[in-house]
Design a protein around this motif. Structure first.
Motif, PDB file in Angstrom:
ATOM      1  N   GLU A   1      68.645  34.753  24.552  1.00  0.00           N
ATOM      2  CA  GLU A   1      69.100  33.828  25.588  1.00  0.00           C
ATOM      3  C   GLU A   1      70.103  34.438  26.546  1.00  0.00           C
ATOM      4  OE1 GLU A   1      69.893  29.758  24.574  1.00  0.00           O
ATOM      5  OE2 GLU A   1      69.315  30.137  22.505  1.00  0.00           O
ATOM      6  N   ALA A   2      70.510  35.666  26.302  1.00  0.00           N
ATOM      7  CA  ALA A   2      71.498  36.280  27.188  1.00  0.00           C
ATOM      8  C   ALA A   2      70.903  36.397  28.588  1.00  0.00           C
ATOM      9  CB  ALA A   2      71.906  37.649  26.663  1.00  0.00           C
ATOM     10  N   PRO A   3      71.656  36.012  29.614  1.00  0.00           N
ATOM     11  CA  PRO A   3      71.130  36.054  30.982  1.00  0.00           C
ATOM     12  C   PRO A   3      71.183  37.465  31.562  1.00  0.00           C
ATOM     13  CG  PRO A   3      73.406  35.344  31.011  1.00  0.00           C
ATOM     14  CD  PRO A   3      73.041  35.531  29.561  1.00  0.00           C
ATOM     15  N   ARG A   4      70.533  37.664  32.667  1.00  0.00           N
ATOM     16  CA  ARG A   4      70.686  38.848  33.536  1.00  0.00           C
ATOM     17  C   ARG A   4      70.501  40.164  32.791  1.00  0.00           C
ATOM     18  NH1 ARG A   4      75.532  39.286  34.791  1.00  0.00           N
ATOM     19  NH2 ARG A   4      76.535  37.650  33.596  1.00  0.00           N
ATOM     20  N   GLN A   5      69.549  40.180  31.859  1.00  0.00           N
ATOM     21  CA  GLN A   5      69.210  41.407  31.091  1.00  0.00           C
ATOM     22  C   GLN A   5      70.405  41.986  30.331  1.00  0.00           C
ATOM     23  OE1 GLN A   5      68.069  41.528  34.657  1.00  0.00           O
ATOM     24  NE2 GLN A   5      66.483  40.250  33.727  1.00  0.00           N
ATOM     25  N   ILE A   6      71.373  41.119  30.012  1.00  0.00           N
ATOM     26  CA  ILE A   6      72.492  41.592  29.187  1.00  0.00           C
ATOM     27  C   ILE A   6      71.991  41.768  27.754  1.00  0.00           C
ATOM     28  CG2 ILE A   6      74.772  41.009  28.259  1.00  0.00           C
ATOM     29  CD1 ILE A   6      75.255  39.483  30.925  1.00  0.00           C
ATOM     30  N   ARG A   7      72.334  42.882  27.150  1.00  0.00           N
ATOM     31  CA  ARG A   7      71.888  43.197  25.795  1.00  0.00           C
ATOM     32  C   ARG A   7      72.967  42.825  24.781  1.00  0.00           C
ATOM     33  NH1 ARG A   7      71.814  48.063  24.767  1.00  0.00           N
ATOM     34  NH2 ARG A   7      73.098  48.812  26.483  1.00  0.00           N
ATOM     35  N   VAL A   8      72.529  42.361  23.614  1.00  0.00           N
ATOM     36  CA  VAL A   8      73.458  41.967  22.547  1.00  0.00           C
ATOM     37  C   VAL A   8      73.020  42.656  21.256  1.00  0.00           C
ATOM     38  CG1 VAL A   8      74.364  40.062  21.172  1.00  0.00           C
ATOM     39  CG2 VAL A   8      73.881  39.713  23.608  1.00  0.00           C
ATOM     40  N   ASN A   9      73.942  43.381  20.638  1.00  0.00           N
ATOM     41  CA  ASN A   9      73.631  44.083  19.389  1.00  0.00           C
ATOM     42  C   ASN A   9      74.812  44.011  18.432  1.00  0.00           C
ATOM     43  OD1 ASN A   9      70.947  45.493  20.011  1.00  0.00           O
ATOM     44  ND2 ASN A   9      72.197  46.097  21.779  1.00  0.00           N
ATOM     45  N   VAL A  10      74.535  44.369  17.193  1.00  0.00           N
ATOM     46  CA  VAL A  10      75.569  44.432  16.160  1.00  0.00           C
ATOM     47  C   VAL A  10      75.491  45.804  15.500  1.00  0.00           C
ATOM     48  CG1 VAL A  10      76.384  43.450  13.986  1.00  0.00           C
ATOM     49  CG2 VAL A  10      75.347  41.965  15.697  1.00  0.00           C
ATOM     50  N   VAL A  11      76.639  46.411  15.274  1.00  0.00           N
ATOM     51  CA  VAL A  11      76.686  47.625  14.454  1.00  0.00           C
ATOM     52  C   VAL A  11      77.159  47.225  13.059  1.00  0.00           C
ATOM     53  CG1 VAL A  11      77.793  49.873  14.108  1.00  0.00           C
ATOM     54  CG2 VAL A  11      77.085  49.169  16.410  1.00  0.00           C
ATOM     55  N   SER A  12      76.458  47.696  12.050  1.00  0.00           N
ATOM     56  CA  SER A  12      76.791  47.390  10.664  1.00  0.00           C
ATOM     57  C   SER A  12      77.245  48.658   9.942  1.00  0.00           C
ATOM     58  CB  SER A  12      75.572  46.787   9.940  1.00  0.00           C
ATOM     59  OG  SER A  12      75.870  46.611   8.564  1.00  0.00           O
ATOM     60  N   PRO A  13      78.562  48.881   9.891  1.00  0.00           N
ATOM     61  CA  PRO A  13      79.041  50.075   9.175  1.00  0.00           C
ATOM     62  C   PRO A  13      79.036  49.862   7.659  1.00  0.00           C
ATOM     63  CG  PRO A  13      80.695  49.206  10.740  1.00  0.00           C
ATOM     64  CD  PRO A  13      79.663  48.143  10.507  1.00  0.00           C
ATOM     65  N   GLY A  14      78.896  50.958   6.941  1.00  0.00           N
ATOM     66  CA  GLY A  14      79.238  50.957   5.517  1.00  0.00           C
ATOM     67  C   GLY A  14      80.712  51.324   5.415  1.00  0.00           C
ATOM     68  N   TRP A  15      81.119  51.814   4.259  1.00  0.00           N
ATOM     69  CA  TRP A  15      82.516  52.220   4.115  1.00  0.00           C
ATOM     70  C   TRP A  15      82.832  53.365   5.069  1.00  0.00           C
ATOM     71  CZ3 TRP A  15      86.296  49.674   1.986  1.00  0.00           C
ATOM     72  CH2 TRP A  15      86.025  48.781   0.932  1.00  0.00           C
ATOM     73  N   VAL A  16      83.978  53.280   5.701  1.00  0.00           N
ATOM     74  CA  VAL A  16      84.453  54.361   6.567  1.00  0.00           C
ATOM     75  C   VAL A  16      85.355  55.275   5.731  1.00  0.00           C
ATOM     76  CG1 VAL A  16      85.826  54.868   8.623  1.00  0.00           C
ATOM     77  CG2 VAL A  16      84.288  52.884   8.595  1.00  0.00           C
ATOM     78  N   THR A  17      85.172  56.571   5.889  1.00  0.00           N
ATOM     79  CA  THR A  17      85.910  57.547   5.067  1.00  0.00           C
ATOM     80  C   THR A  17      87.414  57.314   5.129  1.00  0.00           C
ATOM     81  OG1 THR A  17      84.178  59.148   5.540  1.00  0.00           O
ATOM     82  CG2 THR A  17      86.237  60.019   4.658  1.00  0.00           C
ATOM     83  N   GLU A  18      87.943  57.129   6.350  1.00  0.00           N
ATOM     84  CA  GLU A  18      89.385  56.953   6.515  1.00  0.00           C
ATOM     85  C   GLU A  18      89.884  55.694   5.798  1.00  0.00           C
ATOM     86  OE1 GLU A  18      87.216  57.856   8.768  1.00  0.00           O
ATOM     87  OE2 GLU A  18      88.058  59.290  10.187  1.00  0.00           O
ATOM     88  N   THR A  19      89.070  54.664   5.761  1.00  0.00           N
ATOM     89  CA  THR A  19      89.446  53.421   5.073  1.00  0.00           C
ATOM     90  C   THR A  19      89.488  53.643   3.567  1.00  0.00           C
ATOM     91  OG1 THR A  19      88.435  52.131   6.834  1.00  0.00           O
ATOM     92  CG2 THR A  19      88.801  50.996   4.728  1.00  0.00           C
ATOM     93  N   LEU A  20      88.481  54.353   3.045  1.00  0.00           N
ATOM     94  CA  LEU A  20      88.474  54.663   1.604  1.00  0.00           C
ATOM     95  C   LEU A  20      89.713  55.472   1.235  1.00  0.00           C
ATOM     96  CD1 LEU A  20      84.692  55.537   1.172  1.00  0.00           C
ATOM     97  CD2 LEU A  20      85.882  53.530   0.245  1.00  0.00           C
ATOM     98  N   LEU A  21      90.031  56.479   2.061  1.00  0.00           N
ATOM     99  CA  LEU A  21      91.207  57.311   1.776  1.00  0.00           C
ATOM    100  C   LEU A  21      92.484  56.475   1.832  1.00  0.00           C
ATOM    101  CD1 LEU A  21      90.229  60.526   3.776  1.00  0.00           C
ATOM    102  CD2 LEU A  21      90.525  60.338   1.289  1.00  0.00           C
ATOM    103  N   ALA A  22      92.584  55.588   2.817  1.00  0.00           N
ATOM    104  CA  ALA A  22      93.788  54.758   2.953  1.00  0.00           C
ATOM    105  C   ALA A  22      93.962  53.838   1.746  1.00  0.00           C
ATOM    106  CB  ALA A  22      93.704  53.931   4.235  1.00  0.00           C
ATOM    107  N   ASN A  23      92.822  53.462   1.131  1.00  0.00           N
ATOM    108  CA  ASN A  23      92.866  52.579  -0.041  1.00  0.00           C
ATOM    109  C   ASN A  23      92.816  53.355  -1.354  1.00  0.00           C
ATOM    110  OD1 ASN A  23      92.972  50.063   1.345  1.00  0.00           O
ATOM    111  ND2 ASN A  23      90.802  50.291   1.837  1.00  0.00           N
ATOM    112  N   ARG A  24      93.041  54.679  -1.265  1.00  0.00           N
ATOM    113  CA  ARG A  24      93.029  55.556  -2.440  1.00  0.00           C
ATOM    114  C   ARG A  24      91.734  55.429  -3.241  1.00  0.00           C
ATOM    115  NH1 ARG A  24      98.340  57.319  -3.266  1.00  0.00           N
ATOM    116  NH2 ARG A  24      99.862  56.158  -2.052  1.00  0.00           N
ATOM    117  N   MET A  25      90.606  55.323  -2.492  1.00  0.00           N
ATOM    118  CA  MET A  25      89.295  55.273  -3.130  1.00  0.00           C
ATOM    119  C   MET A  25      88.569  56.582  -2.846  1.00  0.00           C
ATOM    120  SD  MET A  25      88.521  51.378  -1.927  1.00  0.00           S
ATOM    121  CE  MET A  25      86.835  51.202  -2.473  1.00  0.00           C
TER     122      MET A  25
END
Ligand SMILES: NC(=O)c1ccc[n+]([C@@H]2O[C@H](COP(=O)([O-])OP(=O)(O)OC[C@H]3O[C@@H](n4cnc5c(N)ncnc54)[C@H](OP(=O)(O)O)[C@@H]3O)[C@@H](O)[C@H]2O)c1
Length: 202
Positions: A142-166
């Motif tokens: 339904e987006a007007p004027r050829q506007i595109r809509v998408n979602v990026v689905s990340p898994g765990w990010v390395t920096e986040t795992l390190l920050a959480n001592r994982m």
């Protein structure tokens, strides 16, 4: 391109900003510490920013909270926060942001792997991520004027795992995750959930 980046000071947002910077103008937004102050949990905050931002080629969001807690312990407040912040915050970016996006521009949101790969404690996050992906698929139609809509689905990010001592072994570096946002911004896809795969992590 002129690109509004929500969550620009975060782990993923900083990497997206760095990836965009060489060839695009980045309008950084977050609740604090950026030129553009925005709280996506509050619809009026989004409306106010959009009214003053002018035209943009793209809106990207790598922001929004959802609560990680075992199902029996999830409270009404936990669900309310998760739904209002990560889900409705990003839904409202589409609702109130479309008018600011140029013809053929794009909006890219962030979900996460728990939409398809649930783990104990992640039920509220799975709910929100899956809801976002469903909404984006429909909004793209339904987006007007050829506007595109998408979602990026990340898994765990390395920096986040390190920050959480994982163990960081299962993570993808934020710089590699950012490349998937570039695909959404610079490519032609719409209505897609772009799943971050570790195979191109660098
Ligand atoms: N990191 C991961 O491993 C991972 C994996 C899958 C999915 N995700 C998702 O990716 C998104 C970003 O994750 P991240 O790890 O980069 O988060 P982060 O490091 O905590 O950064 C979040 C960014 O968003 C901003 N922000 C937070 N709440 C906001 C709000 N209500 N309104 C506007 N800006 C807000 C923060 O700045 P202020 O606090 O100043 O507002 C910050 O710039 C989240 O939705 C997360 O669920 C992350």
């Amino acid at each position: 391109m002129r690109i509004l980046l929500v969550g620009a000071t975060g782990t993923i947002g900083k990497a997206i900003a760095s990836a965009l910077a060489p060839r695009h103008e980045v309008l950084a937004a977050a609740r604090s510490g950026t030129a553009n102050v925005l709280n996506i949990d509050k619809p009026e905050s989004i409306r106010t920013l959009m009214a003053g931002i002018g035209r943009v080629d793209a809106i990207v969001c790598a922001a929004g909270q959802a609560v990680f807690r075992p199902l029996p312990d999830l409270t009404d407040e936990d669900f309310a926060l998760s739904l209002h912040s990560k889900m409705m915050g990003q839904v409202n970016l589409i609702r109130f942001g479309l008018a600011a996006v140029v013809d053929g521009g794009s909006i890219t949101l962030t979900s996460g792997t728990l939409a398809q790969n649930p783990i104990p404690g992640g039920a509220a996050i799975s709910l929100v991520n899956a809801g976002l992906e469903g909404f984006a698929r429909a909004a793209a139609l339904e987006a007007p004027r050829q506007i595109r809509v998408n979602v990026v689905s990340p898994g765990w990010v390395t920096e986040t795992l390190l920050a959480n001592r994982m163990d960081p072994a299962a993570g993808t570096p934020a710089a590699a995750v950012a490349q998937f946002y570039l695909q959404a911004i610079e490519g032609r896809m719409t209505g897609q959930t772009i799943v971050v795969r570790r195979t191109i992590a660098g």
